[in-house]
Write an enzyme that holds these catalytic residues in place. Structure first.
Site, PDB file in Angstrom:
ATOM      1  N   ASP A 108       4.859  -2.450   5.126  1.00 46.33           N
ATOM      2  CA  ASP A 108       4.352  -3.978   4.533  1.00 46.33           C
ATOM      3  C   ASP A 108       4.635  -5.069   6.088  1.00 46.33           C
ATOM      4  O   ASP A 108       5.838  -4.802   7.253  1.00 46.33           O
ATOM      5  CB  ASP A 108       5.203  -4.555   3.673  1.00 46.33           C
ATOM      6  CG  ASP A 108       5.092  -3.238   2.016  1.00 46.33           C
ATOM      7  OD1 ASP A 108       4.074  -2.848   2.066  1.00 46.33           O
ATOM      8  OD2 ASP A 108       5.875  -3.908   1.733  1.00 46.33           O
TER       9      ASP A 108
HETATM   10  N1  URA Z   1       9.180  -0.193   0.780  1.00 47.75           N
HETATM   11  C1  URA Z   1       8.465  -1.039   0.637  1.00 47.75           C
HETATM   12  O1  URA Z   1       8.380  -1.717  -0.480  1.00 47.75           O
HETATM   13  N2  URA Z   1       8.107  -2.154   1.302  1.00 47.75           N
HETATM   14  C2  URA Z   1       8.390  -1.321   2.665  1.00 47.75           C
HETATM   15  O2  URA Z   1       7.457  -1.898   4.263  1.00 47.75           O
HETATM   16  C3  URA Z   1       8.600  -0.022   2.462  1.00 47.75           C
HETATM   17  C4  URA Z   1       9.589   0.173   1.972  1.00 47.75           C
END
Ligand code: URA
Length: 242
Positions: A108
């Site tokens: 993310d």
């Molecule tokens: N899980 C999440 O919630 N975000 C990420 O970036 C990776 C795994």
């Protein structure tokens, strides 16, 4: 019989970091590229880089088919090769290293940590294939207490907001308090998975960092935004671990 692998000369030059395909075509038209001592004018010329000698501006170009970099991704960057609104992880690479790389999977925008960048499609496919169940470990800070009952729930899988039941995962509680610190290992990669797993337990992830993927561990010497090539050993171990 020796199998000759012929590749377009513009592809060889762009994947060697000389420039984009468009720039390389221009260099070729301007007579800056020689193959076996002769100037060439056809960007589509097929050559065998293991046998033939390519020079750009008089300097020999050494072709490497695949590149592998480990990036310590900072928050604020999108895991993509381009984006209309935000900076992408490719913006963190020096232009000579951008080649035709892409990130393996997504973190993310606000997640930090280990991101593999490569042009090896087969390895990428294997690392991301749900069938391979490649373990990924995240370090996270959680608002509120994390307890043994969360550990047990994650072990048997939890129900996400879309009705998906997660595979068993391993929760390690480092500290539990107003803000808890944990490590969570999951073997799949659903959208916002770690955040949604904690939401299913009524908790909120306030900081997330990936620390490993398969056998590959984030190099703690890399500051946020820094990257380095994988070692031969890391590449080999990663390939055999999946
Ligand atoms: N899980 C999440 O919630 N975000 C990420 O970036 C990776 C795994």
């Amino acid at each position: 019989m020796i199998k000759i692998k012929q590749i377009r000369v513009d592809k060889i030059l762009s994947s060697s970091g000389i420039g984009s395909r468009k720039e390389v075509k221009k260099y070729i038209r301007n007579g800056l590229v020689h193959v076996d001592g002769k100037v060439i004018d056809n960007p589509g010329l097929l050559i065998d880089p293991m046998v033939q000698k390519i020079c750009f501006q008089g300097q020999e170009v050494f072709y490497q088919q695949f590149y592998y970099y480990m990036l310590n991704k900072p928050a604020g960057f999108i895991s993509a090769t381009e984006d209309k609104y935000d900076q992408t992880v490719m913006d963190l690479l020096k232009p000579k290293d951008q080649k035709n790389l892409f990130p393996v999977g997504r973190l993310d925008k606000d997640t930090e940590g280990l991101l593999l960048l490569t042009n090896d499609g087969e390895l990428t496919h294997n690392l991301l294939s749900p069938k391979k169940k490649v373990p990924k470990t995240y370090y996270a800070k959680i608002q509120g207490q994390v307890t043994k009952s969360d550990k047990i729930a994650f072990q048997s899988g939890v129900l996400l907001d879309d009705g998906y039941h997660t595979l068993p995962s391993e929760l390690k509680i480092i500290t539990s308090g107003d803000i808890s610190e944990i490590e969570l290992t999951i073997c799949e990669g659903k959208f916002h998975q770690v955040k949604r797993m904690f939401i299913s337990r009524g908790q909120k992830v306030i900081y997330l960092k990936r620390i490993s993927m398969g056998s590959l561990k984030l190099d703690e010497n890399l500051d946020l935004g820094e990257y380095r090539p994988l070692t031969e050993k890391e590449i080999k171990e990663l390939k055999v671990s999946i």
